[in-house]
Scaffold this motif. Sequence first.
Motif, PDB file in Angstrom:
ATOM      1  N   SER A   4     -29.380 -25.262  27.937  1.00 29.67           N
ATOM      2  CA  SER A   4     -30.459 -26.482  27.963  1.00 29.67           C
ATOM      3  C   SER A   4     -31.815 -25.934  27.648  1.00 29.67           C
ATOM      4  O   SER A   4     -32.338 -24.973  28.263  1.00 29.67           O
ATOM      5  CB  SER A   4     -30.196 -26.916  29.155  1.00 29.67           C
ATOM      6  N   ASN A   5     -32.564 -26.483  26.507  1.00 27.93           N
ATOM      7  CA  ASN A   5     -33.957 -26.459  26.314  1.00 27.93           C
ATOM      8  C   ASN A   5     -34.230 -24.827  26.168  1.00 27.93           C
ATOM      9  O   ASN A   5     -35.247 -24.431  26.606  1.00 27.93           O
ATOM     10  CB  ASN A   5     -34.643 -27.096  27.253  1.00 27.93           C
ATOM     11  N   GLU A  29     -31.494 -28.646  22.846  1.00 23.35           N
ATOM     12  CA  GLU A  29     -32.094 -29.451  23.812  1.00 23.35           C
ATOM     13  C   GLU A  29     -31.145 -30.394  24.274  1.00 23.35           C
ATOM     14  O   GLU A  29     -30.528 -31.250  23.528  1.00 23.35           O
ATOM     15  CB  GLU A  29     -33.327 -30.301  23.162  1.00 23.35           C
ATOM     16  N   ARG A  88     -40.957 -33.792  25.561  1.00 23.49           N
ATOM     17  CA  ARG A  88     -39.995 -33.306  26.665  1.00 23.49           C
ATOM     18  C   ARG A  88     -39.009 -34.405  26.793  1.00 23.49           C
ATOM     19  O   ARG A  88     -38.750 -34.621  28.193  1.00 23.49           O
ATOM     20  CB  ARG A  88     -40.613 -32.364  27.651  1.00 23.49           C
ATOM     21  N   LEU A 109     -40.265 -24.089  23.247  1.00 25.57           N
ATOM     22  CA  LEU A 109     -38.938 -23.703  23.995  1.00 25.57           C
ATOM     23  C   LEU A 109     -38.827 -22.015  24.069  1.00 25.57           C
ATOM     24  O   LEU A 109     -39.105 -21.445  23.307  1.00 25.57           O
ATOM     25  CB  LEU A 109     -37.868 -24.126  23.154  1.00 25.57           C
TER      26      LEU A 109
END
Length: 763
Positions: free
Chosen positions: A667-668, A762, A436, A654
């Motif tokens: 995002s992510n 990401e 992460r 994810l």
Amino acid sequence: MVLTVGLFAPLGQAAPVAASPVAVPPAGGDAAGARTAPSDELPPPGVERTVRSGDPAAVPAAHSGDLGSADLEPRNDFAPWRVQQSAAAERSGRGAAAGEASGEAVACNPTDFGRTGAELIRLIKSVDMACVDSLFRIEPRYAAAAFRESQMLTVAAAVNEAAVAYRGDNSGSIQQLMYYLQAGYAVQWDNRLVVGEYSSEVPKAILPGVRAFFDNSHALDTTAENAGPLANAGVLADVTREPVTYLPIAKRLLTAYTSSAWDKDNLMWALNPAFLVLYRGIRSEDPKFREEIQKDPALIDLVAAFADRALVHAGGAYDGVLSNAVNELSRFMFYPEFRPRVRPLLQALTAKFSVTGPTRNQRATAAVGVRNYDQANCASYGTCQDAERFQAEYLTHVEQCSPSIRILAESMAPEQLDGTCTGLNGQDAFFHAVVRDDGPVADDLNSTIDVVVFDSSAEYKLLSTVMFGNSTDNGGMYLEGSPAKAGNKARFVAYEKTWGEPGFSIWNLNHEYTHYLDARFDMHGSFEAADPTPVAWWTEGLAEVVADSYLEVVNTLAIEAAAKHTYRLSTLFDSHYENEDRTYRWGYLAVRYMLERHRPDVDSLLALYRKGDWAGSRTLLKTTIGTRYDADFDAWLNSCAAGECRNTPSFPRLTECAGGDIRRLDSNCARSNLSATTGNYAHFYLWVPAGTRQVRVTSSGGTGNGELYYNPYGWAYTNSYVTRSAGPDNAETLTVTNPQAGYVFFSLYAQQGFSGVSVTSEF
């Protein structure tokens, strides 16, 4: 752990064609700047290790008092017990051991070696060398019973008696007796807490037997029957680490090689222990040894003359003996006063070697010696450009896997290159999901990596040192260099697995690639900055966890270790390459436990690692966490051993991106189950907030072949893009550093119709 071949290791495992190092057992870990890694399998002839290293440019060149960390160490690839069982022994009319002479099979049971006195001597003489060889791997619980100091003294006295009566063959079983002493030192080194320390009485007791052997008129007989005992006696001269004491014996071995009578029956390998003594004397920086060479510098001439006579063996069965002679000749230049004497001798020899052909190994050895001890004068040897010459000659198979990964190989078929690229490219997304991260750590410019693949362990041991300056007593190395330095080249060096199950694979490939990713995204600065802090539990444990989980491999050795409950978690936080089991098996267990049970603590730790706050990371591990998790870790080990660790760790994946527009990334998050027919696209757009350092988009899974395209100005097409990732399947990754703020665009182009593909974003 360092497995030494020829000095401590069982010689029965050696192979004449492999470059098996004889290494000094370290006080802890490798030389500065090196990280070791696993050896779950045993490539012949011994255990291999993997290392993460610092800047190879840091290898010293020609400074007094500074031994090169990539120094080549002597090989001792002769297995005397094979000769002991040879037809030559049968022709002599005397068996190699009592049991063999009578034709009776003597049982080999390690527990029997707890005997004492005459009973112990009778037992050792009655078994064959293969049985004594097995004692090198004796279980720790039996180690003290088999190798107490009193037993070593008893056997040393028996060696002396057998040496005085030696008749030029193994009829008195002197080989078994000497080999037992060698095994005792090896086992005691690995099990000191169990066996106890040996007093000075042990080497004192061994010395008379070795001297008696070499004083015997049959010591240097040029017969097959003498080859095995002579080799064992020579190795025994080194095992006590007293090079000054045994230097006269080394001289006798060097001077003995005066005729072609030695060029047969493994007799050349029986002379090879002379180089072990020389290596030990210089490597230990013993001032008394230095004084002895100053008194008699003609020893240098002896080594050079030996090498010159042994040139006929270049590329043959005794090639390693020749290389050892060249290596030890160059090592004399560690002392500045000997360089004027060594230089013309080594120059004359080097002129006879070439980068290709039968003298290739000696050319590489000489070039490394010059680099370590006389690089300022490399032009006089003609070796200044040898690193580049060897790379150009042998790393001829090149494949650009992605903008960040390039493979340089000795020889790999196109399908092997493609498969390796696919495996590496697909690992990125898995790694980032585990750790992460938010992109590379500050000041890390290692945006690309060269993956160097040698044909075998033997090729790696020879060629990697001359090309890149790394030590090779391992199963591969990640050479990080100085990541903040412009123009730095990150690489890892590995080799093809040539043992075990059929099929093509590269030893420790995914483990080493994890080191690269971890160094770039988790560990601030160079290896040397982090190494003083005990971070091996994390770096090696993570490399094991990520590689095994990504490949869906069960780490059976770690599961077996879990059942033993050897270490507390708080103890593992202090791991620094103490031994292979603790570093890799228990590193795996510690990292997996923390990721599965205490993820917030891992995130806090990585935040500190990524800033280079090594003191803060120690406080977190040793004070904030301390021993709080020890009891839970111990209970978790039971679950792990019972089967839980046979499952792939449940790392969080994810989540699906929000919103009904499947083209929108965020995002992510991920978009799953995507498809497109051949020649068409799956398009995506992404809003990038101002100040974003990096965006990473990855595709994976499914069938077919989708190629990933990026365009910051509008929809991405094959004729309208800035960068792309176009591998042979759906495992593609694009990393955009410092992207412009606002909308940016990606697409997955169906080079071949695809379905069931996932795309993750990401940043």
